[in-house]
Write an enzyme that holds these catalytic residues in place. Structure first.
Site, short mmCIF file in Angstrom:
data_model
loop_
_atom_site.label_atom_id
_atom_site.label_comp_id
_atom_site.label_asym_id
_atom_site.label_seq_id
_atom_site.Cartn_x
_atom_site.Cartn_y
_atom_site.Cartn_z
N PRO A 197 0.52 -8.90 -7.33
CG PRO A 197 -1.58 -8.10 -7.92
CD PRO A 197 -0.11 -7.77 -8.00
CD GLU A 220 -4.71 -0.77 -14.50
OE1 GLU A 220 -5.26 0.17 -13.89
OE2 GLU A 220 -5.02 -1.98 -14.35
NE ARG A 255 6.16 -10.09 15.15
CZ ARG A 255 6.24 -11.35 15.55
NH1 ARG A 255 6.66 -12.26 14.69
NH2 ARG A 255 5.86 -11.72 16.74
CG ASP A 280 5.76 -15.19 16.06
OD1 ASP A 280 6.52 -14.72 15.24
OD2 ASP A 280 5.39 -14.63 17.10
C1 4FV Z 1 -0.47 -6.48 -4.52
C2 4FV Z 1 -0.82 -7.67 -3.88
C3 4FV Z 1 -1.34 -5.66 -5.36
C4 4FV Z 1 -1.55 -4.29 -8.32
C5 4FV Z 1 -1.52 -3.11 -9.22
C6 4FV Z 1 -0.85 -2.43 -7.03
C7 4FV Z 1 -1.50 -3.76 -6.93
C8 4FV Z 1 -1.15 -1.93 -8.39
N1 4FV Z 1 0.82 -6.21 -4.23
N2 4FV Z 1 0.30 -8.09 -3.18
N3 4FV Z 1 -1.98 -8.32 -3.87
N4 4FV Z 1 -0.75 -4.64 -6.04
O1 4FV Z 1 -2.56 -5.89 -5.44
O2 4FV Z 1 1.24 -7.20 -3.41
O3 4FV Z 1 -0.01 -1.35 -8.93
#
Ligand code: 4FV
Length: 251
Positions: A88, A115, A153, A168
Site C-alpha cells: 500500500p 503486517e 497483455r 484500450d
Molecule cells: C497491497 C495493496 C496490500 C498489506 C499487508 C498485504 C497488504 C499485507 N499490496 N497494493 N493495496 N498489501 O494491501 O499492493 O502484507
C-alpha cells in the site's frame, strides 16, 4: 518477459497461469512465469518466514533473511529483472506503469503477508514499490496477479489481431467506447444504427464521441489531464455550443 513471483502461497498462482490470455502467452512462450515459495529460503527446520514486530504491537512481520535470499537467487537467474514489492506504500498502479514495466526483460514480484515485510529489504533489494489501490488486502499475491495480467497483455504478440491493446481504455487517456454485439435488439433496446452502417470512418467518429462522452461523465479528471487533439477539441466545442444554445434561454 520473465515473471518470478516470491510468495509463501505459490499454489495460488496455478489457476492464474492456467487460464485465458496469460495461459496462452505461456503456451506461446511470449512470457515465462514461475511462483517460488519464500519458505524454501528459510534455513530453520520449521522454515519460519515471519516473526513478532520489534517495538511490540499486533500481527507478524516477514523476516528479512528468507526474503533477501529468495530475491538474490531470482536475480541470479535473471540479472536484468526489476524487483517489485506489492505494498500500500507504493505508487498506485496504472496503464502508464504497465507500459513501463512491459519494457523490462523480467520482473521479480515480492508478495508480502501479515503486517508486511522487514523494512531493510526495501532499502537495497526493491526497485519499485507498487500499490493496486488505497485499501488493504491480506497478501500481495492478488496484486501481483493484477500487475502480471496488465503487463502480459502489452507484450507484443500476446493479444491476437482482434484484441488490440492500443485501443484500450486509458491507452489514449480516454475510457473505451460502448461495445455492442448480437442480438440487434435486446429487451427493447436497439444497437446504435451507425454501428450497422458499415461506414468505418463514421463508426470511428461515433466511437470517439462515445469515449469522450463516457470519459466526460464518468472520469472528467482524465479529460482534464489529457492533451486533446484537434478532433477531440472539436467534439467538446460542438457540445459546448449545444449547451450554450440551451442555456441562452436562461439568465
Ligand atoms: C497491497 C495493496 C496490500 C498489506 C499487508 C498485504 C497488504 C499485507 N499490496 N497494493 N493495496 N498489501 O494491501 O499492493 O502484507
Amino acid at each position: 518477459m520473465h515473471f518470478t513471483v516470491l510468495t509463501i502461497f505459490p499454489e495460488m498462482f496455478d489457476p492464474f497461469w492456467g487460464h485465458g490470455i496469460v495461459r496462452r502467452a505461456i503456451e506461446n512462450k511470449k512470457i515465462f512465469a514461475s511462483a517460488v515459495n519464500i519458505r524454501n529460503y528459510a534455513e530453520d527446520r520449521h522454515q519460519v518466514t515471519d516473526d513478532r514486530p520489534y517495538g511490540g504491537g499486533s500481527g507478524m512481520v516477514m523476516k528479512p533473511e528468507p526474503l533477501a535470499a529468495a530475491i538474490r537467487d531470482a536475480n541470479n537467474t535473471l540479472h536484468a529483472a526489476k524487483t517489485v514489492l506489492l505494498t500500500p506504500q507504493g505508487r498506485v498502479f496504472n496503464q502508464q506503469m504497465a507500459r513501463e514495466l512491459a519494457s523490462f526483460e523480467g520482473l521479480i514480484l515480492v508478495c508480502g503477508r501479515y503486517e508486511g515485510i522487514d523494512e531493510r529489504i526495501c532499502h537495497d533489494l526493491i526497485d519499485y514499490e507498487i500499490s493496486i489501490g488505497d485499501y488493504v488486502i491480506t497478501g500481495g499475491e492478488l496484486a501481483g496477479m493484477i500487475i502480471i495480467d496488465a503487463v502480459t497483455r502489452l507484450i507484443p504478440g500476446v493479444l491476437g489481431g482482434e484484441e488490440a491493446a492500443e485501443k484500450d481504455s486509458f491507452s489514449a487517456g480516454l475510457l473505451e467506447h460502448a461495445h455492442y454485439t448480437r442480438p440487434r435488439k435486446f429487451e427493447g433496446r436497439e444497437v446504435p444504427e451507425i454501428l450497422l452502417s458499415g461506414h468505418h470512418q463514421e463508426i470511428e467518429k461515433w466511437r470517439l464521441e462515445s469515449s469522450m462522452m463516457r470519459t466526460l461523465i464518468k472520469r472528467p479528471d482524465l479529460l482534464q489531464k489529457k492533451d486533446l487533439n484537434r478532433q477531440e477539441q472539436a467534439i467538446l466545442k460542438k457540445w459546448r455550443l449545444a449547451i450554450e444554445k440551451i442555456l441562452k434561454f436562461y439568465n
